[in-house]
Design an enzyme around this catalytic site. Structure first.
Site, PDB file in Angstrom:
ATOM      1  NE  ARG A 298      -4.257  -1.902   1.417  1.00  0.00           N
ATOM      2  CZ  ARG A 298      -5.188  -2.516   2.245  1.00  0.00           C
ATOM      3  NH1 ARG A 298      -5.205  -2.127   3.537  1.00  0.00           N
ATOM      4  NH2 ARG A 298      -6.286  -3.074   1.930  1.00  0.00           N
ATOM      5  CE1 TYR A 441      -2.009  -0.455  -8.047  1.00  0.00           C
ATOM      6  CE2 TYR A 441      -1.799  -2.116  -9.564  1.00  0.00           C
ATOM      7  CZ  TYR A 441      -1.288  -0.955  -9.223  1.00  0.00           C
ATOM      8  OH  TYR A 441      -0.181  -0.509  -9.667  1.00  0.00           O
ATOM      9  CD  GLU A 442      -1.724  -4.370  -3.693  1.00  0.00           C
ATOM     10  OE1 GLU A 442      -1.980  -4.947  -2.604  1.00  0.00           O
ATOM     11  OE2 GLU A 442      -1.487  -4.991  -4.610  1.00  0.00           O
ATOM     12  N   GLY A 443      -6.427  -2.577  -2.156  1.00  0.00           N
ATOM     13  CA  GLY A 443      -7.288  -1.861  -1.299  1.00  0.00           C
ATOM     14  C   GLY A 443      -7.851  -0.578  -2.087  1.00  0.00           C
TER      15      GLY A 443
END
Length: 620
Positions: A298, A441-443
């Site tokens: 993140r 992406y990645e949350g």
């Protein structure tokens, strides 16, 4: 597309004066790192990225990938550049020397990662995913897995991936159905389909180490029943040599808006009975292990917002300096001659907005990385706790605020080019297209905002965020008391921004138990508000440091701004006077033009959710 030049002067300044590299070097693990060592490393990395990686950016965007019966081939030059990247040791510079790493602090590694991502985001994603997989194995794998896989992954000879998402389960990881069946030899057989797997298949490395979330038989529902497995593309023999191909394959690659040279794969596991996998950490401990990997990723994804802002800014600046159109107000030019568009006030405002936001992001993200370093090496319990606290708060801000800004700033880069920015041949649009995935992406950034509001705001009963706000307020007070009018103005603007952040945080904190949907409704503007104020806080600290260095040279900021020489030319004893004067000016621009927007976000944070639901869903 213009050439990329790493902003090494600013990177070195932020590492020393914001991330406090000198303080990190007081810890035994980083005693070998000082400002001069870091600067030399950054200089060399900048040369490498500019010469070897950046020239492939437009080529990769235009050529894309070739997919043939499960085999993915990269555009021309990528394999050779990757070999050089690995051969120079850049992949493992910030990892444990026990497994062949360079032992550098993560904040220095992040600076090099910024260069790599600015040079070529599609290329950078292979090392990024590998780094995240390494982090998960370092913290959760047993010694056998570590000794077998980490040296090759840290060197870059093997790459790594993260396999979470399934066709029916996007952000809801708890809905995944991939299976892992235990075998008599202690391994597992993995079956299932994963989607959106970055670098799930490629030919740059001899092996790909997939980290896969799956369920063991009779596991409980939801995230409590998820385990993490290491599933290599090729099995590894007891002597470390590569064995046969595992039962996994790439079914297809996605056709995307951007990052055309980064393979985004649909992966199938176990078409012929089950892929061989090995449990990482305890059974049903998959989410804890995967979050270790995701927290690393993140920050790195947040860095993509900074990196592409920097690349777009450099290109927009060069275009604005050479493109002539109209006569700027007050310009003294021969009849019929036009001004370069950089002389027009609106273009200058746009460029300074890009520059100031880039420098603010760099401060926040390098401090975030340094907090990760301190949380790992600090022996004093209070220092470690403070570093862990700062890491927890800054990570969702770095990812969410940083990637939102990346999309906005690369769009401004297109705007500076005018109509030519909308034409692909200039390359300006690629930076925007590449940046657009980062808030997803990645949350997603909605998840980052919820994490900040629901998980980080209540830390230590709300005292953690309160301590950070108090620290920001102390900086504002010190600046406001300065005899220098520019620093005092920064302090006044920062004081109001910090007050706005405190007001918003207090309101959200009071609603957490009684009105959680009101907190959810205000979480995204709160994340943006927090990012704006954090950026202003650290730019204020940068201005303080720059003014102090100028005073050591016997100069005022006004004298430095008019001194002869280049802002990009460092002196033997530190940054040039022009660079330091420009740091103060950029911080003042941020304080005057960007920080005031923080106060305007408070009504959006505190407005509640009722209006969001006033129109029924079927009438939206």
């Amino acid at each position: 597309m213009s050439e990329y030049r790493a902003p090494v002067d600013d990177m070195a300044f932020v590492l020393e004066h914001v991330a406090d590299l000198g303080g990190l070097s007081m810890h035994e693990q980083f005693a070998h790192v000082d400002a001069d060592t870091a600067r030399a490393l950054l200089d060399e990395a900048g040369r490498f990225m500019s010469a070897e990686v950046a020239p492939l950016n437009a080529l990769g965007d235009q050529q894309g990938l070739r997919f043939d019966d499960g085999v993915i081939t990269h555009p021309d030059g990528f394999a050779d550049a990757y070999r050089k990247f690995v051969g120079a040791g850049w992949n493992g510079m910030a990892f444990d020397p026990e497994f062949g790493g360079g032992g550098m602090p993560w904040c220095v590694g992040l600076a090099v990662q910024e260069m790599l991502t600015s040079a070529n985001m599609a290329f950078s994603l292979c090392p990024l995913l590998t780094q995240g997989a390494i982090d998960a194995l370092v913290h959760h794998a047993d010694e056998t897995l570590q000794q077998t896989f980490l040296p090759k992954m840290i060197s870059g000879d093997w790459s790594g991936t993260m396999n979470l998402t399934e066709p029916h389960a996007g952000s809801d990881v708890g809905a995944l159905t991939s299976r892992a069946v235990p075998q008599p030899d202690g391994s597992y057989r993995i079956t299932g389909t994963k989607i959106f797997i970055t670098y799930g298949e490629h030919q740059l490395t001899d092996n790909i180490v997939h980290l896969v979330l799956a369920r063991t038989p009779d596991s409980p529902p939801g995230t409590r029943g998820i385990s993490l497995f290491l599933v290599p593309k090729r099995l590894v023999n007891p002597d470390g040599s590569l064995g046969p191909r595992n039962d996994l394959r790439a079914v297809s690659t996605e056709h995307k808006i951007g990052i055309h040279a980064s393979p985004t794969c649909v992966m199938s596991y176990g078409d012929e009975g089950g892929a061989v996998g090995y449990l990482v950490g305890p059974e049903h401990g998959g989410m804890r292990a995967m979050f270790t990997m995701m927290n690393n990723a993140r920050l790195s994804v947040g860095l993509q917002g900074l990196s592409l802002t920097e690349r777009a800014y450099q290109q927009a600046r060069e275009y604005a300096l050479t493109r002539k159109q109209g006569r700027a107000i007050g310009a003294e030019l021969p009849p019929g001659e036009a001004s370069p568009i950089v002389d027009h006030a609106d273009v200058r405002r746009t460029l300074l907005t890009m520059r100031a936001n880039a420098e603010a992001m760099r401060c926040v993200m390098y401090l975030n990385a340094a907090a990760i370093d301190r949380s790992a090496v600090a022996t004093d319990p209070d220092e470690r706790a403070r570093a862990e606290e700062l890491t927890a708060i800054l990570t969702p801000i770095s990812k969410g605020w940083g990637t939102d800004l990346g999309v906005e700033m690369t769009s401004l880069g297109v705007q500076v080019h005018g109509g030519m920015g909308y034409v692909e041949e200039t390359g300006a649009a690629q930076h925007w297209r590449d940046s657009r995935i980062a808030p997803i992406y990645e949350g997603t950034n909605g998840i980052q905002a919820a994490d900040l509001a629901f998980r980080k705001l209540p830390l230590d009963g709300g005292k953690a965020v309160a301590r950070l706000i108090d620290e920001m307020g102390a900086t504002a007070g010190a600046l406001a008391r300065s005899d220098h009018v520019g620093l005092a103005a920064i302090g006044a603007a920062l004081h109001d921004g910090v007050a706005a952040l405190g007001d918003a945080a207090m309101w959200l904190g009071a609603q957490l138990a009684a009105a959680p949907n009101d907190v959810a409704a205000g979480s995204s503007p709160f994340m943006r508000l927090a990012g704006i104020v954090a950026g202003g806080w650290l730019l204020g600290r940068s201005a303080q440091a720059a003014a102090g260095l100028l005073a050591q040279q016997g100069l005022t900021p006004e004298q430095a701004a008019t001194a002869a020489g280049s802002a990009s030319t460092a002196r033997s004893d530190g940054p040039s006077p022009q660079f330091l004067a420009d740091k103060i000016t950029t911080a003042r621009f941020y304080a005057d033009q960007i920080l005031p927007t923080a106060r305007g976000l408070v009504p959006a944070v505190t407005g509640g959710a009722a209006l969001f639901y006033a129109i029924p869903a079927d009438r939206l």
